[in-house]
Design an enzyme around this catalytic site. Structure first.
Site, PDB file in Angstrom:
ATOM      1  N   TRP A 203       0.863  -1.187   0.000  1.00  0.00           N
ATOM      2  CA  TRP A 203       0.000   0.000   0.000  1.00  0.00           C
ATOM      3  C   TRP A 203       0.896   1.232   0.000  1.00  0.00           C
ATOM      4  O   TRP A 203       1.839   1.309   0.785  1.00  0.00           O
ATOM      5  CB  TRP A 203      -0.923   0.055   1.228  1.00  0.00           C
ATOM      6  CG  TRP A 203      -1.623   1.379   1.295  1.00  0.00           C
ATOM      7  CD1 TRP A 203      -2.646   1.791   0.497  1.00  0.00           C
ATOM      8  CD2 TRP A 203      -1.297   2.493   2.132  1.00  0.00           C
ATOM      9  NE1 TRP A 203      -2.981   3.095   0.797  1.00  0.00           N
ATOM     10  CE2 TRP A 203      -2.176   3.537   1.796  1.00  0.00           C
ATOM     11  CE3 TRP A 203      -0.336   2.701   3.135  1.00  0.00           C
ATOM     12  CZ2 TRP A 203      -2.127   4.796   2.422  1.00  0.00           C
ATOM     13  CZ3 TRP A 203      -0.287   3.939   3.763  1.00  0.00           C
ATOM     14  CH2 TRP A 203      -1.192   4.970   3.406  1.00  0.00           C
TER      15      TRP A 203
ATOM     16  N   GLU B  41      -3.217  -3.086  -2.149  1.00  0.00           N
ATOM     17  CA  GLU B  41      -4.352  -2.444  -1.468  1.00  0.00           C
ATOM     18  C   GLU B  41      -4.666  -1.098  -2.126  1.00  0.00           C
ATOM     19  O   GLU B  41      -3.793  -0.274  -2.327  1.00  0.00           O
ATOM     20  CB  GLU B  41      -3.993  -2.226   0.011  1.00  0.00           C
ATOM     21  CG  GLU B  41      -5.061  -1.491   0.809  1.00  0.00           C
ATOM     22  CD  GLU B  41      -4.684  -1.283   2.278  1.00  0.00           C
ATOM     23  OE1 GLU B  41      -3.503  -1.496   2.632  1.00  0.00           O
ATOM     24  OE2 GLU B  41      -5.565  -0.909   3.057  1.00  0.00           O
TER      25      GLU B  41
ATOM     26  N   LYS C 120      -6.954   2.616  -2.456  1.00  0.00           N
ATOM     27  CA  LYS C 120      -7.518   3.642  -1.564  1.00  0.00           C
ATOM     28  C   LYS C 120      -8.112   4.761  -2.409  1.00  0.00           C
ATOM     29  O   LYS C 120      -7.582   5.104  -3.458  1.00  0.00           O
ATOM     30  CB  LYS C 120      -6.419   4.190  -0.648  1.00  0.00           C
ATOM     31  CG  LYS C 120      -6.956   5.049   0.484  1.00  0.00           C
ATOM     32  CD  LYS C 120      -5.912   5.254   1.572  1.00  0.00           C
ATOM     33  CE  LYS C 120      -6.469   6.125   2.686  1.00  0.00           C
ATOM     34  NZ  LYS C 120      -5.524   6.279   3.791  1.00  0.00           N
TER      35      LYS C 120
ATOM     36  N   ASP D  72      -9.690  -2.685   1.615  1.00  0.00           N
ATOM     37  CA  ASP D  72      -9.822  -2.139   2.969  1.00  0.00           C
ATOM     38  C   ASP D  72     -11.161  -1.427   2.966  1.00  0.00           C
ATOM     39  O   ASP D  72     -11.389  -0.526   2.146  1.00  0.00           O
ATOM     40  CB  ASP D  72      -8.647  -1.178   3.224  1.00  0.00           C
ATOM     41  CG  ASP D  72      -8.698  -0.498   4.580  1.00  0.00           C
ATOM     42  OD1 ASP D  72      -9.777   0.012   4.948  1.00  0.00           O
ATOM     43  OD2 ASP D  72      -7.665  -0.446   5.263  1.00  0.00           O
TER      44      ASP D  72
ATOM     45  N   HIS E  65     -11.723   2.353   2.498  1.00  0.00           N
ATOM     46  CA  HIS E  65     -11.081   2.997   1.347  1.00  0.00           C
ATOM     47  C   HIS E  65     -11.979   3.193   0.136  1.00  0.00           C
ATOM     48  O   HIS E  65     -11.512   3.204  -0.997  1.00  0.00           O
ATOM     49  CB  HIS E  65      -9.855   2.179   0.914  1.00  0.00           C
ATOM     50  CG  HIS E  65      -8.734   2.256   1.899  1.00  0.00           C
ATOM     51  ND1 HIS E  65      -7.494   1.720   1.662  1.00  0.00           N
ATOM     52  CD2 HIS E  65      -8.659   2.823   3.114  1.00  0.00           C
ATOM     53  CE1 HIS E  65      -6.709   1.939   2.695  1.00  0.00           C
ATOM     54  NE2 HIS E  65      -7.393   2.597   3.597  1.00  0.00           N
TER      55      HIS E  65
ATOM     56  N   HIS F 113      -8.722  -5.795   4.573  1.00  0.00           N
ATOM     57  CA  HIS F 113      -8.425  -5.069   5.803  1.00  0.00           C
ATOM     58  C   HIS F 113      -9.779  -4.704   6.390  1.00  0.00           C
ATOM     59  O   HIS F 113     -10.542  -3.970   5.755  1.00  0.00           O
ATOM     60  CB  HIS F 113      -7.636  -3.783   5.526  1.00  0.00           C
ATOM     61  CG  HIS F 113      -6.169  -4.005   5.474  1.00  0.00           C
ATOM     62  ND1 HIS F 113      -5.269  -2.984   5.254  1.00  0.00           N
ATOM     63  CD2 HIS F 113      -5.422  -5.133   5.653  1.00  0.00           C
ATOM     64  CE1 HIS F 113      -4.039  -3.478   5.286  1.00  0.00           C
ATOM     65  NE2 HIS F 113      -4.106  -4.773   5.513  1.00  0.00           N
TER      66      HIS F 113
ATOM     67  N   ASP G  65     -12.290   9.647   8.247  1.00  0.00           N
ATOM     68  CA  ASP G  65     -11.309   8.679   8.735  1.00  0.00           C
ATOM     69  C   ASP G  65     -11.634   7.271   8.266  1.00  0.00           C
ATOM     70  O   ASP G  65     -12.789   6.865   8.259  1.00  0.00           O
ATOM     71  CB  ASP G  65     -11.265   8.700  10.260  1.00  0.00           C
ATOM     72  CG  ASP G  65     -10.237   7.720  10.797  1.00  0.00           C
ATOM     73  OD1 ASP G  65      -9.116   7.696  10.270  1.00  0.00           O
ATOM     74  OD2 ASP G  65     -10.562   6.959  11.723  1.00  0.00           O
TER      75      ASP G  65
ATOM     76  N   ASP H   6     -10.040   4.576   9.643  1.00  0.00           N
ATOM     77  CA  ASP H   6      -9.354   3.648  10.554  1.00  0.00           C
ATOM     78  C   ASP H   6      -9.895   3.604  11.971  1.00  0.00           C
ATOM     79  O   ASP H   6      -9.135   3.417  12.908  1.00  0.00           O
ATOM     80  CB  ASP H   6      -7.858   3.992  10.587  1.00  0.00           C
ATOM     81  CG  ASP H   6      -7.235   3.949   9.207  1.00  0.00           C
ATOM     82  OD1 ASP H   6      -7.159   2.868   8.633  1.00  0.00           O
ATOM     83  OD2 ASP H   6      -6.835   5.016   8.704  1.00  0.00           O
TER      84      ASP H   6
ATOM     85  N   ASP I  63      -7.301  -3.632  10.471  1.00  0.00           N
ATOM     86  CA  ASP I  63      -6.492  -2.432  10.211  1.00  0.00           C
ATOM     87  C   ASP I  63      -7.207  -1.197  10.743  1.00  0.00           C
ATOM     88  O   ASP I  63      -8.104  -0.666  10.092  1.00  0.00           O
ATOM     89  CB  ASP I  63      -6.227  -2.286   8.708  1.00  0.00           C
ATOM     90  CG  ASP I  63      -5.358  -1.069   8.416  1.00  0.00           C
ATOM     91  OD1 ASP I  63      -4.735  -0.544   9.349  1.00  0.00           O
ATOM     92  OD2 ASP I  63      -5.304  -0.632   7.245  1.00  0.00           O
TER      93      ASP I  63
HETATM   94  C1  RNT Z   1      -3.907   3.081   4.981  1.00  0.00           C
HETATM   95  C2  RNT Z   1      -3.995   1.635   4.666  1.00  0.00           C
HETATM   96  C3  RNT Z   1      -2.873   0.802   5.179  1.00  0.00           C
HETATM   97  C4  RNT Z   1      -2.390   1.211   6.543  1.00  0.00           C
HETATM   98  C5  RNT Z   1      -1.400   0.277   7.185  1.00  0.00           C
HETATM   99  C6  RNT Z   1      -0.717   0.906   8.348  1.00  0.00           C
HETATM  100  O1  RNT Z   1      -5.017   3.784   4.662  1.00  0.00           O
HETATM  101  O2  RNT Z   1      -5.198   1.132   5.146  1.00  0.00           O
HETATM  102  O3  RNT Z   1      -3.227  -0.534   5.148  1.00  0.00           O
HETATM  103  O4  RNT Z   1      -3.453   1.394   7.428  1.00  0.00           O
HETATM  104  O5  RNT Z   1      -0.546  -0.188   6.252  1.00  0.00           O
HETATM  105 ZN    ZN Z   2      -5.558  -0.929   5.157  1.00  0.00          ZN
END
Ligand code: RNT
Ligand code: ZN
Length: 419
Positions: free
Chosen positions: A184, A225, A227, A259, A262, A286, A294, A296, A326
């Site tokens: 990523w 990955e 985003k 993820d 994302h 993820h 956000d 996360d 994640d």
């Molecule tokens: C970031 C991605 C990635 C990170 C990690 C720390 O938006 O989700 O996976 O969170 O690699």
């Molecule tokens: Zn991620």
């Protein structure tokens, strides 16, 4: 009533619907969840003192953050001991552990810098997943790594990627468990770019260079990955959804990683899982929780987490989907953040495994949609908690009601003593 008695009573209800509860638990115990080390120290890592960059950010300064490998390992032990189910650990390259005077930059990392992690994992019978760290480093020139127009910068990060493949293979060999290595990058632009194609071509060619490193495709599974945007890179990210998916589709041995933080807010990863499983043997996830800007927040038992788990289970894909957590929250007890996230995905999978999918699919195929709606609503109210408590107890984890107490004790005894 004891936990066991409640379990036996509730089990009857599920069995009436045709669900084999013991088999559901047996299956769940074999699903590895990859636990991200970076929740323990707000994604700081051990290889630099610099700030977190790359479009991601932690907020909060709850006391007790892990400052050393020993503290992080002890916190991970605590968090994992509180949660039922099978785990793997998920490391970032920035968590390399250097002996005195033995620092190596990211492009020069070697398996020996992760020996302490291998010892940790082997002792606990855990597999290890890995992530090259393409952020929080001076070589992220103008915020760019593998897409940089500067060939020196790209070379540095390609060498980092290659080093990480060698380390991933070392993890797989030492633990006996294949290693998922996830690429990523946060590369992108805050404002409207003049060239959207150039960075993507450079990204594609850079990953292709990384993949030239010889490795055993059975031992290391490389994922890409995507985003949609990051903090400070709101207008454009090189590794978009279409980019990552196409890259994986066109490159042997490469898997897409989704993820769920994302994507555009009304887009859901749950629906994408069966779509990708129609084409890929394996995919990676993820699991996170997006909240407004956000991506996360700590995973909780919300609708989308449940929906993701349902798709994995009803596609009969527990062995085809690599599930990793994640998220990073620095505003609450970090052990609690981990534990709630881990427990939530376990709960979601358990609920999915306790659902009579064959019956429900039949209703759909016979266009009995009224009955399907009523059945799905009925299923929501089944006594999952009784099965969950027994699952926790039999796997040596605390019940929900005892979770806060256990975390509070560790906070008092260990975390508050950290400066
Ligand atoms: C970031 C991605 C990635 C990170 C990690 C720390 O938006 O989700 O996976 O969170 O690699
Ligand atoms: Zn991620």
């Amino acid at each position: 009533m004891t936990v066991k008695e409640r379990y036996e009573e509730s089990k009857k209800l599920f069995e009436e619907l045709g669900v084999d509860v013991d088999r559901a638990i047996e299956r769940l115990l074999k699903v590895p969840i990859s636990v991200h080390c970076w929740q323990g120290d707000d994604v700081s890592g051990f290889d630099s003192k610099g700030p977190l960059t790359g479009g991601i950010q932690t907020t909060g300064n709850y006391p007790g953050k892990a400052r050393t490998p020993e503290e992080l390992m002890s916190d991970m032990d605590k968090a994992m001991s509180l949660c039922p189910g099978m785990k793997k650990i998920n490391l970032h390259a920035s968590y390399a552990i250097f002996e005195k005077g033995g620092y190596a930059d990211r492009d020069k990392l070697e398996p020996k810098h992760f020996k302490a992690w291998v010892d940790y994992a082997v002792k606990r019978h855990l597999g290890i997943d890995f992530n090259p760290t393409f952020f929080s480093h001076p070589m992220c020139k103008d915020g760019l790594t593998l897409t940089s127009p500067d060939p020196e910068v790209r070379k540095f990060w390609i060498n980092h990627g290659k080093a990480c493949i060698r380390i991933s293979e070392y993890f797989a060999r030492e633990t006996g468990v294949p290693c998922v290595m996830n690429i990523w990058i946060g590369d992108g632009f805050k404002d409207v770019p003049a060239d959207r194609m150039g960075p993507r071509i450079r990204y594609k060619e850079s990953i292709e260079e990384i993949l030239k490193e010889p490795y055993d495709r059975k031992l290391v599974k490389v994922t890409v990955e995507s985003k949609v945007f990051g903090i400070g890179v709101e207008s454009y990210t090189a590794g978009s959804g279409e980019f990552a998916l196409s890259f994986a589709a066109f490159h042997e041995g490469c898997l897409p990683l989704m993820d769920n933080g994302h994507y555009h807010p009304t887009e859901v990863v749950s629906d994408k899982i069966p779509a990708l499983l129609a084409f890929f043997d394996e995919i990676a996830l993820h699991i996170t929780r997006g909240v407004r800007w956000d991506s996360d927040h700590v995973v909780i038992l919300d609708d989308e987490t449940r929906e993701i788990a349902k798709e994995i289970v009803r596609c009969d894909a527990l062995e085809r989907v690599h599930v990793a957590l994640d998220f990073f929250d620095a505003s609450i007890n970090r052990i609690a953040a981990w534990a709630v996230g881990m427990r939530s995905i376990e709960k979601a999978l358990l609920m999915a495994l306790l659902t009579p999918w064959e019956r429900l699919k039949k209703l759909q195929d016979e266009n009995r949609m009224t009955e399907l709606m009523i059945s799905q609503e009925m299923i929501k109210m089944l006594p999952y908690g009784d099965i969950w408590d027994e699952y926790c107890e039999m796997d040596g984890a605390v019940k929900d009601i005892d979770l806060y107490g256990a975390i509070y004790r560790y906070e008092k005894e260990v975390l508050t003593k950290r400066g």
